[in-house]
Design an enzyme around this catalytic site. Sequence first.
Site, PDB file in Angstrom:
ATOM      1  N   GLY A 141      30.336   2.895 -25.357  1.00 33.77           N
ATOM      2  CA  GLY A 141      29.249   3.821 -25.710  1.00 33.77           C
ATOM      3  C   GLY A 141      28.010   3.097 -26.219  1.00 33.77           C
ATOM      4  O   GLY A 141      26.879   3.491 -25.926  1.00 33.77           O
TER       5      GLY A 141
ATOM      6  N   THR B 138      12.988  -6.137   0.204  1.00 31.54           N
ATOM      7  CA  THR B 138      14.176  -5.456  -0.329  1.00 31.54           C
ATOM      8  C   THR B 138      15.448  -6.174   0.145  1.00 31.54           C
ATOM      9  O   THR B 138      15.414  -7.004   1.064  1.00 31.54           O
ATOM     10  CB  THR B 138      14.242  -3.998   0.181  1.00 31.54           C
ATOM     11  OG1 THR B 138      14.341  -4.044   1.612  1.00 31.54           O
ATOM     12  CG2 THR B 138      13.017  -3.187  -0.226  1.00 31.54           C
TER      13      THR B 138
ATOM     14  N   GLN C 117      43.244  -8.093 -21.010  1.00 27.99           N
ATOM     15  CA  GLN C 117      43.151  -8.791 -19.724  1.00 27.99           C
ATOM     16  C   GLN C 117      42.111  -8.197 -18.779  1.00 27.99           C
ATOM     17  O   GLN C 117      41.467  -8.918 -18.016  1.00 27.99           O
ATOM     18  CB  GLN C 117      44.522  -8.825 -19.061  1.00 27.99           C
ATOM     19  CG  GLN C 117      45.474  -9.762 -19.809  1.00 27.99           C
ATOM     20  CD  GLN C 117      46.887  -9.720 -19.285  1.00 27.99           C
ATOM     21  OE1 GLN C 117      47.203  -8.944 -18.385  1.00 27.99           O
ATOM     22  NE2 GLN C 117      47.748 -10.538 -19.847  1.00 27.99           N
TER      23      GLN C 117
ATOM     24  N   GLU D   6       9.336  -8.232  -3.236  1.00 28.83           N
ATOM     25  CA  GLU D   6       9.401  -9.499  -2.489  1.00 28.83           C
ATOM     26  C   GLU D   6      10.389  -9.400  -1.331  1.00 28.83           C
ATOM     27  O   GLU D   6      11.062 -10.363  -0.985  1.00 28.83           O
ATOM     28  CB  GLU D   6       9.802 -10.624  -3.452  1.00 28.83           C
ATOM     29  CG  GLU D   6       9.003 -11.905  -3.308  1.00 28.83           C
ATOM     30  CD  GLU D   6       7.533 -11.765  -3.640  1.00 28.83           C
ATOM     31  OE1 GLU D   6       7.157 -10.864  -4.417  1.00 28.83           O
ATOM     32  OE2 GLU D   6       6.754 -12.564  -3.110  1.00 28.83           O
TER      33      GLU D   6
ATOM     34  N   GLU E  60       0.866  -1.188   0.000  1.00 28.97           N
ATOM     35  CA  GLU E  60       0.000   0.000   0.000  1.00 28.97           C
ATOM     36  C   GLU E  60       0.901   1.235   0.000  1.00 28.97           C
ATOM     37  O   GLU E  60       2.092   1.119   0.262  1.00 28.97           O
ATOM     38  CB  GLU E  60      -0.896  -0.016   1.249  1.00 28.97           C
ATOM     39  CG  GLU E  60      -1.790  -1.241   1.320  1.00 28.97           C
ATOM     40  CD  GLU E  60      -2.678  -1.280   2.553  1.00 28.97           C
ATOM     41  OE1 GLU E  60      -2.583  -0.357   3.403  1.00 28.97           O
ATOM     42  OE2 GLU E  60      -3.464  -2.234   2.664  1.00 28.97           O
TER      43      GLU E  60
ATOM     44  N   ARG F 114      33.945  -7.048 -30.840  1.00 27.34           N
ATOM     45  CA  ARG F 114      34.457  -5.673 -30.863  1.00 27.34           C
ATOM     46  C   ARG F 114      35.988  -5.660 -30.863  1.00 27.34           C
ATOM     47  O   ARG F 114      36.603  -6.300 -30.014  1.00 27.34           O
ATOM     48  CB  ARG F 114      33.923  -4.930 -29.630  1.00 27.34           C
ATOM     49  CG  ARG F 114      34.450  -3.530 -29.435  1.00 27.34           C
ATOM     50  CD  ARG F 114      33.862  -2.568 -30.427  1.00 27.34           C
ATOM     51  NE  ARG F 114      34.338  -1.211 -30.187  1.00 27.34           N
ATOM     52  CZ  ARG F 114      34.152  -0.220 -31.041  1.00 27.34           C
ATOM     53  NH1 ARG F 114      33.487  -0.414 -32.159  1.00 27.34           N
ATOM     54  NH2 ARG F 114      34.601   0.984 -30.772  1.00 27.34           N
TER      55      ARG F 114
ATOM     56  N   GLY G 127       5.073  -1.053   2.931  1.00 26.34           N
ATOM     57  CA  GLY G 127       5.950  -1.784   2.017  1.00 26.34           C
ATOM     58  C   GLY G 127       6.619  -2.917   2.762  1.00 26.34           C
ATOM     59  O   GLY G 127       6.101  -4.019   2.864  1.00 26.34           O
ATOM     60  N   SER G 128       7.777  -2.604   3.364  1.00 29.18           N
ATOM     61  CA  SER G 128       8.558  -3.644   4.037  1.00 29.18           C
ATOM     62  C   SER G 128       7.840  -4.220   5.248  1.00 29.18           C
ATOM     63  O   SER G 128       8.077  -5.365   5.623  1.00 29.18           O
ATOM     64  CB  SER G 128       9.912  -3.065   4.463  1.00 29.18           C
ATOM     65  OG  SER G 128      10.622  -2.639   3.319  1.00 29.18           O
TER      66      SER G 128
ATOM     67  N   ARG H  42      10.359 -15.792  -2.999  1.00 26.58           N
ATOM     68  CA  ARG H  42      11.675 -15.122  -2.985  1.00 26.58           C
ATOM     69  C   ARG H  42      12.697 -15.894  -3.793  1.00 26.58           C
ATOM     70  O   ARG H  42      13.577 -15.294  -4.420  1.00 26.58           O
ATOM     71  CB  ARG H  42      12.166 -14.998  -1.536  1.00 26.58           C
ATOM     72  CG  ARG H  42      11.609 -13.781  -0.904  1.00 26.58           C
ATOM     73  CD  ARG H  42      12.019 -13.552   0.504  1.00 26.58           C
ATOM     74  NE  ARG H  42      11.268 -12.400   0.957  1.00 26.58           N
ATOM     75  CZ  ARG H  42      10.890 -12.184   2.194  1.00 26.58           C
ATOM     76  NH1 ARG H  42      11.216 -13.036   3.135  1.00 26.58           N
ATOM     77  NH2 ARG H  42      10.187 -11.112   2.498  1.00 26.58           N
TER      78      ARG H  42
HETATM   79  C1  LIG Z   1       8.214  -3.948 -10.025  1.00 27.36           C
HETATM   80  C2  LIG Z   1       7.545  -4.173  -8.692  1.00 27.36           C
HETATM   81  C3  LIG Z   1       6.523  -5.115  -8.600  1.00 27.36           C
HETATM   82  C4  LIG Z   1       5.858  -5.298  -7.377  1.00 27.36           C
HETATM   83  N1  LIG Z   1       4.807  -6.183  -7.322  1.00 27.36           N
HETATM   84  C5  LIG Z   1       4.072  -6.260  -6.182  1.00 27.36           C
HETATM   85  C6  LIG Z   1       2.875  -7.063  -6.140  1.00 27.36           C
HETATM   86  O1  LIG Z   1       2.506  -7.728  -7.114  1.00 27.36           O
HETATM   87  N2  LIG Z   1       2.160  -7.077  -4.993  1.00 27.36           N
HETATM   88  C7  LIG Z   1       2.526  -6.361  -3.902  1.00 27.36           C
HETATM   89  O2  LIG Z   1       1.822  -6.419  -2.902  1.00 27.36           O
HETATM   90  N3  LIG Z   1       3.644  -5.584  -3.901  1.00 27.36           N
HETATM   91  C8  LIG Z   1       4.427  -5.524  -5.011  1.00 27.36           C
HETATM   92  N4  LIG Z   1       5.553  -4.731  -5.042  1.00 27.36           N
HETATM   93  C9  LIG Z   1       5.894  -3.927  -3.873  1.00 27.36           C
HETATM   94  C10 LIG Z   1       7.164  -4.377  -3.154  1.00 27.36           C
HETATM   95  O3  LIG Z   1       6.930  -5.572  -2.455  1.00 27.36           O
HETATM   96  C11 LIG Z   1       7.601  -3.234  -2.243  1.00 27.36           C
HETATM   97  O4  LIG Z   1       8.030  -2.162  -3.088  1.00 27.36           O
HETATM   98  C12 LIG Z   1       8.717  -3.638  -1.316  1.00 27.36           C
HETATM   99  O5  LIG Z   1       8.252  -4.534  -0.333  1.00 27.36           O
HETATM  100  C13 LIG Z   1       9.340  -2.432  -0.605  1.00 27.36           C
HETATM  101  O6  LIG Z   1       8.357  -1.622  -0.057  1.00 27.36           O
HETATM  102  P1  LIG Z   1       8.388  -0.026  -0.336  1.00 27.36           P
HETATM  103  O7  LIG Z   1       8.534   0.174  -1.779  1.00 27.36           O
HETATM  104  O8  LIG Z   1       7.226   0.565   0.360  1.00 27.36           O
HETATM  105  O9  LIG Z   1       9.717   0.450   0.371  1.00 27.36           O
HETATM  106  P2  LIG Z   1       9.891   0.812   1.943  1.00 27.36           P
HETATM  107  O10 LIG Z   1       9.417  -0.326   2.801  1.00 27.36           O
HETATM  108  O11 LIG Z   1       9.337   2.151   2.196  1.00 27.36           O
HETATM  109  O12 LIG Z   1      11.479   0.860   2.044  1.00 27.36           O
HETATM  110  C14 LIG Z   1      12.231   2.004   1.598  1.00 27.36           C
HETATM  111  C15 LIG Z   1      13.711   1.729   1.941  1.00 27.36           C
HETATM  112  O13 LIG Z   1      13.856   1.556   3.364  1.00 27.36           O
HETATM  113  C16 LIG Z   1      14.449   0.289   3.642  1.00 27.36           C
HETATM  114  N5  LIG Z   1      13.881  -0.212   4.894  1.00 27.36           N
HETATM  115  C17 LIG Z   1      12.570  -0.366   5.236  1.00 27.36           C
HETATM  116  N6  LIG Z   1      12.455  -0.872   6.461  1.00 27.36           N
HETATM  117  C18 LIG Z   1      13.718  -1.057   6.923  1.00 27.36           C
HETATM  118  C19 LIG Z   1      14.291  -1.562   8.142  1.00 27.36           C
HETATM  119  N7  LIG Z   1      13.524  -2.006   9.134  1.00 27.36           N
HETATM  120  N8  LIG Z   1      15.628  -1.587   8.255  1.00 27.36           N
HETATM  121  C20 LIG Z   1      16.426  -1.183   7.229  1.00 27.36           C
HETATM  122  N9  LIG Z   1      15.971  -0.693   6.084  1.00 27.36           N
HETATM  123  C21 LIG Z   1      14.643  -0.630   5.930  1.00 27.36           C
HETATM  124  C22 LIG Z   1      14.128  -0.580   2.437  1.00 27.36           C
HETATM  125  O14 LIG Z   1      15.036  -1.639   2.317  1.00 27.36           O
HETATM  126  C23 LIG Z   1      14.217   0.425   1.313  1.00 27.36           C
HETATM  127  O15 LIG Z   1      15.556   0.583   0.946  1.00 27.36           O
HETATM  128  C24 LIG Z   1       6.256  -4.559  -6.242  1.00 27.36           C
HETATM  129  C25 LIG Z   1       7.312  -3.621  -6.342  1.00 27.36           C
HETATM  130  C26 LIG Z   1       7.948  -3.429  -7.542  1.00 27.36           C
HETATM  131  C27 LIG Z   1       9.047  -2.399  -7.636  1.00 27.36           C
END
Ligand SMILES: Cc1cc2nc3c(=O)[nH]c(=O)nc-3n(C[C@H](O)[C@H](O)[C@H](O)COP(=O)(O)OP(=O)(O)OC[C@H]3O[C@@H](n4cnc5c(N)ncnc54)[C@H](O)[C@@H]3O)c2cc1C
Length: 385
Positions: free
Chosen positions: A342, A367, A281, A365, A131, A270, A135-136, A245
Site C-alpha cells: 500500500g 516508440t 522467497q 525518441e 507536430e 519492512r 509523431g512516429s 536513443r
Molecule cells: C515527455 C515527452 C517528451 C518529448 N520531447 C520531444 C521533443 O523534445 N521534441 C520532439 O520533436 N518531440 C518530442 N516528443 C514527441 C515524441 O517523439 C512522440 O510522442 C513520439 O515520436 C510518438 O509520436 P506520437 O505521440 O505522435 O504517437 P503516434 O506516432 O501517433 O503513435 C501512436 C501509437 O501508434 C504506434 N504506431 C505509429 N506508427 C506505427 C506503425 N507504423 N506500426 C506500428 N505502430 C505504430 C506507436 O508506437 C504508438 O503506440 C516527446 C514526447 C514525450 C512524451
Amino acid sequence: MGHVFRTQEQEMAVDGLRRFLAAEIDPVFSREYRDRFVPRERMGAIMRQLSEYGLVSGVVSEAHGGMGLDWLTSLMLYEEVATTSCDLSVPVLINSFGAVLLEKAAPAHLRERYLPGLLRGESFVSVGISEPDVGSNVLEIKTRARRDGDHYVINGEKTWISNGEYSDFLICTCRTSDDPRRGLTHFLLDRKEHPYEVRGIHKIGLNSQSTSQIFLSDVRVPASNMIGDEGDGLKNTLSLFERSRVFVAAMGLGIARRALEEAVRYAKERRQHGKVIAGHQLIAAMLAEMATNVDAARLLTYRAAEMIEAGVPAEMEAAMAKYFACEAAVTIARQAVQIHGGNGVTTEFLVEKLAREAIVAPIPEGTTQMQQLIIGRALTGVGAF
Ligand SMILES: Cc1cc2nc3c(=O)[nH]c(=O)nc-3n(C[C@H](O)[C@H](O)[C@H](O)COP(=O)(O)OP(=O)(O)OC[C@H]3O[C@@H](n4cnc5c(N)ncnc54)[C@H](O)[C@@H]3O)c2cc1C
C-alpha cells in the site's frame, strides 16, 4: 553494479557526480519540487553545476569548447542523472543533442553564438520535430518555411517539445519542399529575435521540467539561420536519433535502477509474518528478476554506446537498447510498487513517482513499436514503413 566496465577515470567521474547528485540534487526533485515545475532560474543553476561534471559539455569536442568525453563515459554520467531524477535527465538530454547538432551541422556564426551558453549550462535549447499530426512518421512534417528574399517565413505548430518554456532558442525541423526525403530543413529560431509562442503541457509525470506546444505564426528568420544545407533535415535528424536513443535507453535504465534500489531498501526494512519481507522467497524472486533486467538493460545500452564511439553503425543495437531499457523500466517500477504494498501507491514513497515516469519512457525518441520495426527491418531487410 557495472563497475567491471569502468576505467579508473570513469569510476572517479561517476563517483564524484553521484555524491553531488545525492547531496544536492536528489532532495530538489524527490521532495522540494516533487511533481512541481522547477522555475527556469533554478533549473539553470542546476545545469551550470552539472556542466562542471561533464554533462552536456562532455558530448562536444574540446576544439569547440566542450570536454570531449567518449560516448560511453558521457552515457555513464547521464545514467547517474537519470537515476537521481528522470525530470532532470530531460533538459540534460535535449541540451546535449542540441549541442551535438550545432557542433556537427551549424554554420560557424551560429555555433559560435549559441554553443558556448549550452556548454556552460547558461542557455536552453528545444528541438522541435513532432507536430499534432506528426509523431512516429517525421516524413509528414507540415510546419512550412517559405523563402522570402534573404529570409524564411515559418508557420506551423510543434508539440511535445521538451525544454519549451525554458528555451532561449529552438532548432525547428521545417518543410522547405514537397520532396519526400529532401524536403526537410533545420532552422535556428532565437526566442527574442524570432518570437515563438510556448504553452506548457501537463502530463502523468515529468512535470518538474517543461514539455510544450510551440506555435509559429509568420516567424521571419534570416536564411543564414539554416542549420545544415536545405533538404538535410531528415538526414541530420536520423543520424542524431541513433545517439539520442541510446541516451533515452539510459533514461529508462536510470528509472529502473532507482526503482530497484528503493525496492531493495524497503524489502530489508519492512517486516511481515515475523521477518523482513526480503526473506520471503517470492519477494527475493521479484528482486532477482528486477536486478537481472536492470543489468541486461545496462549491457545493451553500453554496447550501443561503445559501437557509436567506435564509429560502427548501431541503428539496430540502439533500437534494442531503447526498446528493452524503457519497457524494463515500466515492469521494474511496477514491481517496486508491488514490493512496497500500500505504501507504494502513496506520495510518501518515490516508487509511485517512478512508476508514472516509467510509463512515459517508451514513447519519446521513437516508440517501442518503432524500435521493434527498426530491429525487424535490420533482421530481414524488409521494412514495415
Ligand atoms: C515527455 C515527452 C517528451 C518529448 N520531447 C520531444 C521533443 O523534445 N521534441 C520532439 O520533436 N518531440 C518530442 N516528443 C514527441 C515524441 O517523439 C512522440 O510522442 C513520439 O515520436 C510518438 O509520436 P506520437 O505521440 O505522435 O504517437 P503516434 O506516432 O501517433 O503513435 C501512436 C501509437 O501508434 C504506434 N504506431 C505509429 N506508427 C506505427 C506503425 N507504423 N506500426 C506500428 N505502430 C505504430 C506507436 O508506437 C504508438 O503506440 C516527446 C514526447 C514525450 C512524451
